[in-house]
Design a protein around this motif. Structure first.
Motif, mmCIF file in Angstrom:
data_model
loop_
_atom_site.group_PDB
_atom_site.id
_atom_site.type_symbol
_atom_site.label_atom_id
_atom_site.label_comp_id
_atom_site.label_asym_id
_atom_site.label_seq_id
_atom_site.Cartn_x
_atom_site.Cartn_y
_atom_site.Cartn_z
ATOM 1 N N TYR A 105 0.803 -1.226 0.000
ATOM 2 C CA TYR A 105 0.000 0.000 0.000
ATOM 3 C C TYR A 105 0.837 1.278 0.000
ATOM 4 O O TYR A 105 0.303 2.361 -0.221
ATOM 5 C CB TYR A 105 -0.940 0.010 1.209
ATOM 6 N N GLU A 106 2.121 1.162 0.281
ATOM 7 C CA GLU A 106 3.025 2.308 0.209
ATOM 8 C C GLU A 106 4.408 1.797 -0.162
ATOM 9 O O GLU A 106 4.706 0.620 -0.020
ATOM 10 C CB GLU A 106 3.081 3.044 1.548
ATOM 11 N N ARG A 107 5.237 2.715 -0.666
ATOM 12 C CA ARG A 107 6.562 2.302 -1.122
ATOM 13 C C ARG A 107 7.437 1.938 0.069
ATOM 14 O O ARG A 107 7.539 2.680 1.051
ATOM 15 C CB ARG A 107 7.237 3.425 -1.918
ATOM 16 N N GLY A 108 8.083 0.804 -0.039
ATOM 17 C CA GLY A 108 8.991 0.343 0.983
ATOM 18 C C GLY A 108 9.194 -1.157 0.853
ATOM 19 O O GLY A 108 8.476 -1.836 0.093
ATOM 20 N N TRP A 109 10.184 -1.660 1.580
ATOM 21 C CA TRP A 109 10.521 -3.077 1.490
ATOM 22 C C TRP A 109 10.808 -3.630 2.877
ATOM 23 O O TRP A 109 11.245 -2.912 3.775
ATOM 24 C CB TRP A 109 11.744 -3.279 0.592
ATOM 25 N N SER A 110 10.571 -4.918 3.030
ATOM 26 C CA SER A 110 10.897 -5.603 4.274
ATOM 27 C C SER A 110 11.801 -6.788 3.971
ATOM 28 O O SER A 110 11.825 -7.307 2.843
ATOM 29 C CB SER A 110 9.621 -6.082 4.982
ATOM 30 N N ILE A 111 12.558 -7.209 4.983
ATOM 31 C CA ILE A 111 13.416 -8.381 4.848
ATOM 32 C C ILE A 111 13.107 -9.358 5.975
ATOM 33 O O ILE A 111 12.630 -8.980 7.041
ATOM 34 C CB ILE A 111 14.921 -8.013 4.876
ATOM 35 N N ARG A 112 13.391 -10.618 5.718
ATOM 36 C CA ARG A 112 13.335 -11.653 6.748
ATOM 37 C C ARG A 112 14.369 -12.713 6.402
ATOM 38 O O ARG A 112 14.317 -13.294 5.311
ATOM 39 C CB ARG A 112 11.946 -12.275 6.857
ATOM 40 N N GLY A 113 15.290 -12.941 7.323
ATOM 41 C CA GLY A 113 16.310 -13.964 7.141
ATOM 42 C C GLY A 113 16.220 -14.987 8.257
ATOM 43 O O GLY A 113 16.245 -14.629 9.441
ATOM 44 N N GLU A 114 16.091 -16.263 7.900
ATOM 45 C CA GLU A 114 15.868 -17.316 8.881
ATOM 46 C C GLU A 114 17.062 -18.251 8.994
ATOM 47 O O GLU A 114 17.864 -18.377 8.061
ATOM 48 C CB GLU A 114 14.642 -18.143 8.491
ATOM 49 N N GLU A 115 17.153 -18.930 10.158
ATOM 50 C CA GLU A 115 18.110 -20.021 10.284
ATOM 51 C C GLU A 115 17.462 -21.280 9.694
ATOM 52 O O GLU A 115 16.231 -21.401 9.650
ATOM 53 C CB GLU A 115 18.554 -20.212 11.736
ATOM 54 N N ALA A 116 18.297 -22.219 9.254
ATOM 55 C CA ALA A 116 17.795 -23.292 8.407
ATOM 56 C C ALA A 116 17.077 -24.405 9.162
ATOM 57 O O ALA A 116 16.117 -24.975 8.651
ATOM 58 C CB ALA A 116 18.945 -23.884 7.591
ATOM 59 N N PHE A 117 17.508 -24.740 10.375
ATOM 60 C CA PHE A 117 16.967 -25.927 11.031
ATOM 61 C C PHE A 117 15.547 -25.715 11.530
ATOM 62 O O PHE A 117 14.671 -26.548 11.308
ATOM 63 C CB PHE A 117 17.872 -26.348 12.194
ATOM 64 N N GLN A 118 15.287 -24.607 12.203
ATOM 65 C CA GLN A 118 13.965 -24.371 12.773
ATOM 66 C C GLN A 118 13.097 -23.447 11.923
ATOM 67 O O GLN A 118 11.888 -23.371 12.122
ATOM 68 C CB GLN A 118 14.095 -23.740 14.163
ATOM 69 N N GLY A 119 13.740 -22.698 11.009
ATOM 70 C CA GLY A 119 12.998 -21.735 10.213
ATOM 71 C C GLY A 119 12.575 -20.514 10.997
ATOM 72 O O GLY A 119 11.566 -19.879 10.682
ATOM 73 N N MET A 120 13.348 -20.144 12.008
ATOM 74 C CA MET A 120 13.023 -18.992 12.843
ATOM 75 C C MET A 120 13.856 -17.788 12.400
ATOM 76 O O MET A 120 15.015 -17.927 11.998
ATOM 77 C CB MET A 120 13.287 -19.300 14.322
ATOM 78 N N ALA A 121 13.256 -16.596 12.499
ATOM 79 C CA ALA A 121 13.907 -15.385 11.996
ATOM 80 C C ALA A 121 15.099 -14.989 12.854
ATOM 81 O O ALA A 121 15.004 -14.916 14.087
ATOM 82 C CB ALA A 121 12.902 -14.241 11.943
ATOM 83 N N LEU A 122 16.210 -14.691 12.189
ATOM 84 C CA LEU A 122 17.388 -14.125 12.829
ATOM 85 C C LEU A 122 17.418 -12.615 12.662
ATOM 86 O O LEU A 122 17.889 -11.890 13.540
ATOM 87 C CB LEU A 122 18.660 -14.726 12.218
#
Length: 245
Positions: free
Chosen positions: A67-84
């Protein structure tokens, strides 16, 4: 909720480049030339993912706002898939810097230095998937999350998390929250092994303890009182936390 605008209208510069991956490379001014970028087939103007050279990191996913200009990021660890790491910004150049740092295996604190918008979740990387370290990592995430909450009940929730962490018997268990109630497991994600009791912080400033399969419980004036009761209710003979899955 209104229908979001066409991404090509909200992001005409991205559309002119062909997709978000190409725009990100252009904004990176050469820093992403050798970095594999995976553009979304279904939403090429809005989504792209970046591989990492570290096997214990999953993709860094970059998404454009609707709805507006901008970006988000999400980087996860591989075993649990939880965000770092996660975060939001309207500066595509900083996104490019974060993407290169994630790909190159730059430590999490280093990613924050390269891209100040990046938010560290409190979890730390555990390349060997040691269950004790994964447990401690999750505790650090919950403590950071509780300290950063912007709600009327932030203080009571924070008090609960800190009181539980201060109790060795609970600190040895893998923690997680469900509807903001603090729960415990004898194994890590992705396959939790639930063990009671359940702790909660009320909007009235009191703290609750209830059994794993119970909807009722007792209320206490302080987090320390609730935690002491929870420790006494733990099953006997619990061993070290194991690796889930």
């Amino acid at each position: 909720m209104p229908t979001p605008p066409d991404p090509a209208v909200l992001y005409p510069d991205i559309a002119a480049c062909g997709d978000l991956a190409a725009a990100l490379r252009a904004e990176g001014d050469g820093c992403l030339d050798a970095v594999p970028l995976m553009s979304s087939d279904s939403a090429p103007l809005s989504h792209v993912a970046v591989e990492s050279t570290l096997p214990h990191r999953k993709l860094l996913v970059i998404s454009a706002w609707s709805y507006e200009r901008g970006w988000s990021i999400r980087g996860e660890e591989a075993f649990q898939g939880m965000a770092l790491v996660d975060g939001r910004t309207d500066d595509l150049a900083q996104i490019a810097g974060a993407a290169r740092a994630w790909h190159d295996g730059v430590p999490l604190d280093g990613i924050r230095q390269v891209a100040p918008f990046a938010h560290l979740t409190g979890r730390f990387e555990v390349p060997d998937n040691d269950p004790a370290r994964l447990t401690e990592s999750e505790w650090q995430h919950l403590r950071k999350e509780a300290a950063e909450l912007d709600t009327d009940w932030q203080e009571t929730h924070h008090n609960l998390i800190e009181a539980a962490y201060a109790a060795p018997a609970l600190r040895a268990l893998y923690p997680f929250t469900s509807h903001w109630a603090l729960r415990f497991s004898t194994s890590t994600r992705p396959a939790l092994t639930l063990v009671g009791p359940i702790l909660s912080a009320g909007s009235d400033g009191t703290y609750g303890v209830r059994g794993l399969m119970s909807q009722d419980g007792d209320r206490f004036a302080t987090a320390q009182e609730a935690v002491a009761v929870a420790v006494r209710q733990l099953p006997s003979g619990l061993g070290p936390t194991t690796l889930g899955g």
